[in-house]
Design an enzyme around this catalytic site. Structure first.
Site, short mmCIF file in Angstrom:
data_model
loop_
_atom_site.label_atom_id
_atom_site.label_comp_id
_atom_site.label_asym_id
_atom_site.label_seq_id
_atom_site.Cartn_x
_atom_site.Cartn_y
_atom_site.Cartn_z
N ASP A 85 67.10 69.19 51.64
CA ASP A 85 67.66 68.19 50.74
C ASP A 85 68.65 67.33 51.51
O ASP A 85 69.27 67.81 52.47
CB ASP A 85 68.35 68.87 49.55
N LYS A 139 74.52 70.63 47.82
CA LYS A 139 73.43 71.40 47.21
C LYS A 139 72.91 72.46 48.18
O LYS A 139 72.69 73.61 47.80
CB LYS A 139 72.29 70.42 46.87
N THR A 186 61.54 61.28 40.34
CA THR A 186 60.98 59.94 40.15
C THR A 186 61.58 59.39 38.86
O THR A 186 60.91 59.33 37.83
CB THR A 186 59.43 59.99 40.04
N PHE A 194 53.88 71.82 36.35
CA PHE A 194 53.98 71.76 34.89
C PHE A 194 55.11 72.63 34.36
O PHE A 194 55.17 72.92 33.17
CB PHE A 194 52.65 72.22 34.27
N GLU A 214 61.78 73.69 32.10
CA GLU A 214 63.12 74.20 32.35
C GLU A 214 63.36 75.36 31.38
O GLU A 214 62.88 75.36 30.26
CB GLU A 214 64.15 73.10 32.17
N LYS A 270 48.99 65.30 35.10
CA LYS A 270 50.38 65.53 34.73
C LYS A 270 50.86 64.53 33.67
O LYS A 270 51.45 64.92 32.66
CB LYS A 270 51.26 65.44 35.99
N ASN A 281 51.90 65.43 29.72
CA ASN A 281 53.20 65.11 29.14
C ASN A 281 53.07 64.13 27.98
O ASN A 281 53.80 64.22 26.99
CB ASN A 281 54.15 64.57 30.21
N CYS A 291 62.03 64.64 31.91
CA CYS A 291 60.59 64.40 32.11
C CYS A 291 59.94 63.55 31.03
O CYS A 291 59.59 62.40 31.27
CB CYS A 291 59.86 65.73 32.21
N ARG A 328 70.17 65.30 30.71
CA ARG A 328 69.52 64.00 30.93
C ARG A 328 68.77 63.61 29.65
O ARG A 328 68.00 64.38 29.11
CB ARG A 328 68.54 64.08 32.11
C1 UDX Z 1 58.30 69.27 29.97
C2 UDX Z 1 56.87 69.83 29.96
O1 UDX Z 1 56.73 70.85 29.00
C3 UDX Z 1 56.51 70.35 31.31
O2 UDX Z 1 55.18 70.83 31.33
C4 UDX Z 1 56.68 69.25 32.30
O3 UDX Z 1 56.40 69.71 33.57
C5 UDX Z 1 58.10 68.68 32.25
O4 UDX Z 1 58.41 68.28 30.94
P1 UDX Z 1 60.74 70.34 29.81
O5 UDX Z 1 61.26 68.94 29.90
O6 UDX Z 1 61.39 71.40 30.61
O7 UDX Z 1 59.19 70.37 30.22
O8 UDX Z 1 60.86 70.77 28.30
P2 UDX Z 1 59.94 71.17 27.07
O9 UDX Z 1 60.12 72.59 26.76
O10 UDX Z 1 58.57 70.66 27.24
O11 UDX Z 1 60.68 70.33 25.90
C6 UDX Z 1 60.80 68.91 25.97
C7 UDX Z 1 61.57 68.38 24.81
O12 UDX Z 1 60.81 68.44 23.61
C8 UDX Z 1 62.88 69.09 24.49
O13 UDX Z 1 63.88 68.14 24.22
C9 UDX Z 1 62.56 69.90 23.25
O14 UDX Z 1 63.68 70.13 22.45
C10 UDX Z 1 61.55 69.01 22.57
N1 UDX Z 1 60.64 69.72 21.66
C11 UDX Z 1 59.80 70.66 22.15
C12 UDX Z 1 60.62 69.41 20.31
O15 UDX Z 1 61.37 68.55 19.84
N2 UDX Z 1 59.76 70.07 19.49
C13 UDX Z 1 58.91 71.02 19.94
O16 UDX Z 1 58.15 71.56 19.13
C14 UDX Z 1 58.91 71.33 21.32
#
Ligand code: UDX
Length: 442
Positions: free
Chosen positions: A32, A37, A88, A155, A158, A213, A217, A269, A339
């Site tokens: 990095d 970090k 990105t 995929f 978090e 991807k 999403n 994301c 974020r």
């Molecule tokens: C997401 C994708 O799931 C993952 O595959 C990709 O690689 C990156 O983006 P992440 O951002 O970690 O992962 O969170 P995720 O668990 O998918 O939730 C995204 C958002 O949707 C959160 O703000 C969550 O609160 C919201 N959410 C999720 C809802 O509002 N309702 C739901 O039923 C599920």
């Protein structure tokens, strides 16, 4: 067999990938440009909160399989495989993705490459990026070296990043089908344990791999906005979105997961990825295909506004002088990531309308303070709720979903609880004399 590999960029994605690749037995160098970090990681500490990650880091550093550096020359000399894991983000003032970090990884790495190496791109990029990077790499590699670019989208979620990396639903690999490629063979070596466990492995061209991807999403974002649009109709008609989601979710074609109505999606994301996808479709002359994503984005942003409106309405039309406790500022539970957090966004808007807001989050306090320094932050849930007129539950942390009215009865000034994630059972709250409201519930 262990592979000497590097992970370029050690944020949420890269730090997890580096630790997990070492866990699989490979010899990993994490790289990095941020020296702070790298110092933290070298000490076995993730620079963010991710359940289980510190243990995997510490174990593999101690075993000598994982180290970190800021030197790209060292990375090029070490790695046979290079995983590109930089961010990105959304470009300022535009929907498109900012590819400067991705470009700079290739520009920093390629001139040092003297062996025959493969870059596996993991970052989410606009379709077509890998082909461009491939040309960029070829142009910059000195005589005697080769640097192939393949795409291997990530995929992970978090909060579940370690398990998602070690036990993914599927692996996807895109290679340049117009040239001879070492990428598949190398990927099979690196992911041998995961593949032996029966994980589906889809090998395809670069463009398809990149698009898997963004399509995934977009689908997830659409599913969430679909249920939030239904929640708006539920609100207008007196129906209950939580019962509706359960009932349609039993249909296997629909499925109950990702159908939780509430404040909608945020994080690093989904929001920026659907915007970048729309921008890319426009560049490709296919913008009509994705106009529905604009509506997905609109529904999602409206959920935040509806939450603020509900808070104002319940206070008799004005938030001035109201004391509002905000429970949760992270974009989702089990994360310290703020974020584009719907929760922090609502907290900010409620404050701007004249309320005095005290926020608490189990893990995201430091990041919230940095992004939104003008809110008051409490050291505990209890402290946040003391003297509150209204409690807003904005992130469904277990600590909040376990709350009982008796925990708060004596603390608050007004017994009003608004549930932005539909994560509480209204029955006990109402029975204890509280006003309970959820998004899309009667
Ligand atoms: C997401 C994708 O799931 C993952 O595959 C990709 O690689 C990156 O983006 P992440 O951002 O970690 O992962 O969170 P995720 O668990 O998918 O939730 C995204 C958002 O949707 C959160 O703000 C969550 O609160 C919201 N959410 C999720 C809802 O509002 N309702 C739901 O039923 C599920």
């Amino acid at each position: 067999m262990s592979v000497r590999l590097t992970v370029l960029g050690t944020g949420y994605l890269g730090a997890t990938h580096a630790a997990c690749m070492a866990e699989l037995g490979h010899d990993v160098l994490g790289v990095d440009v941020d020296a702070d970090k790298i110092a933290k990681l070298t000490a076995g500490q993730a620079p963010f909160y991710e359940p289980g990650l510190d243990e995997v880091l510490a174990r593999n550093i101690a075993a000598g399989r994982l180290r970190f550096t800021t030197s790209y020359a060292e990375a090029a000399a070490w790695g046979e495989a290079h995983f590109l894991c930089v961010g990105t983000p959304q470009r300022r003032g535009e929907n498109a993705a900012d590819l400067r970090y991705v470009d700079s990884v290739i520009d920093n790495l390629a001139p040092h490459v003297a062996n025959s190496a493969v870059v596996f791109g993991k970052s989410t990029v606009p379709v077509g990026t890998a082909a461009t990077l491939s040309g960029r790499a070829r142009a910059a590699v000195p005589a005697g070296g080769t640097l192939e670019v393949a795409w291997n989208p990530e995929f992970l979620r978090e909060g579940y990043a370690v398990q998602d990396t070690l036990r993914p639903d599927r692996l996807v690999l895109g290679t340049d089908t117009s040239r001879s490629s070492r990428a598949e063979e190398l990927a099979r070596e690196i992911y041998a344990d995961i593949l032996d466990a029966g994980t589906p492995f889809i090998v395809t061209d670069l463009a398809t791999a990149e698009m898997v991807k963004t399509a995934a999403n977009s689908f997830l974002a659409t599913k969430i906005s679909f249920i939030n649009a239904m929640a708006e109709i539920c609100e207008a008609s007196g129906a209950d979105i939580t019962v509706l989601a359960d009932a349609i979710g039993y249909d296997e074609r629909i499925g109950r997961r990702f159908l939780n109505a509430g404040l909608g999606f945020g994080g690093g994301c989904l929001p920026k990825d659907i915007r970048a996808f729309m921008a890319r479709a426009g560049e490709l002359g296919a913008s009509q295909a994705l106009t529905f994503l604009r509506e997905v984005d609109n529904v999602n942003m409206r959920a935040r506004i509806r939450m603020v409106e509900m808070t104002r309405e319940i206070s008799g039309g004005s938030l001035i002088g109201k004391r509002v406790a905000v429970l949760g500022t992270a974009f989702k539970p089990n994360s310290d990531d703020v974020r584009d957090s719907p929760a922090l966004n609502v907290a900010g808007q409620v404050q701007l309308q004249g309320a005095s807001v005290t926020a608490y989050d189990p893990k995201a306090m430091e990041n919230s303070r940095a992004l939104f320094p003008t809110l008051d932050y409490a050291a505990s849930l209890i402290e946040a709720c003391e003297g509150a007129d209204i409690i807003l539950v904005l992130t469904e942390w277990p600590e909040f979903t376990a709350l009982r009215p008796a925990d708060l009865d004596e603390l608050v000034r007004g017994k009003v609880i608004l549930d932005g994630r539909n994560c509480l059972d209204p029955v006990p709250w109402r029975a204890a004399g509280w006003v309970y409201r959820g998004l899309g519930r009667p």
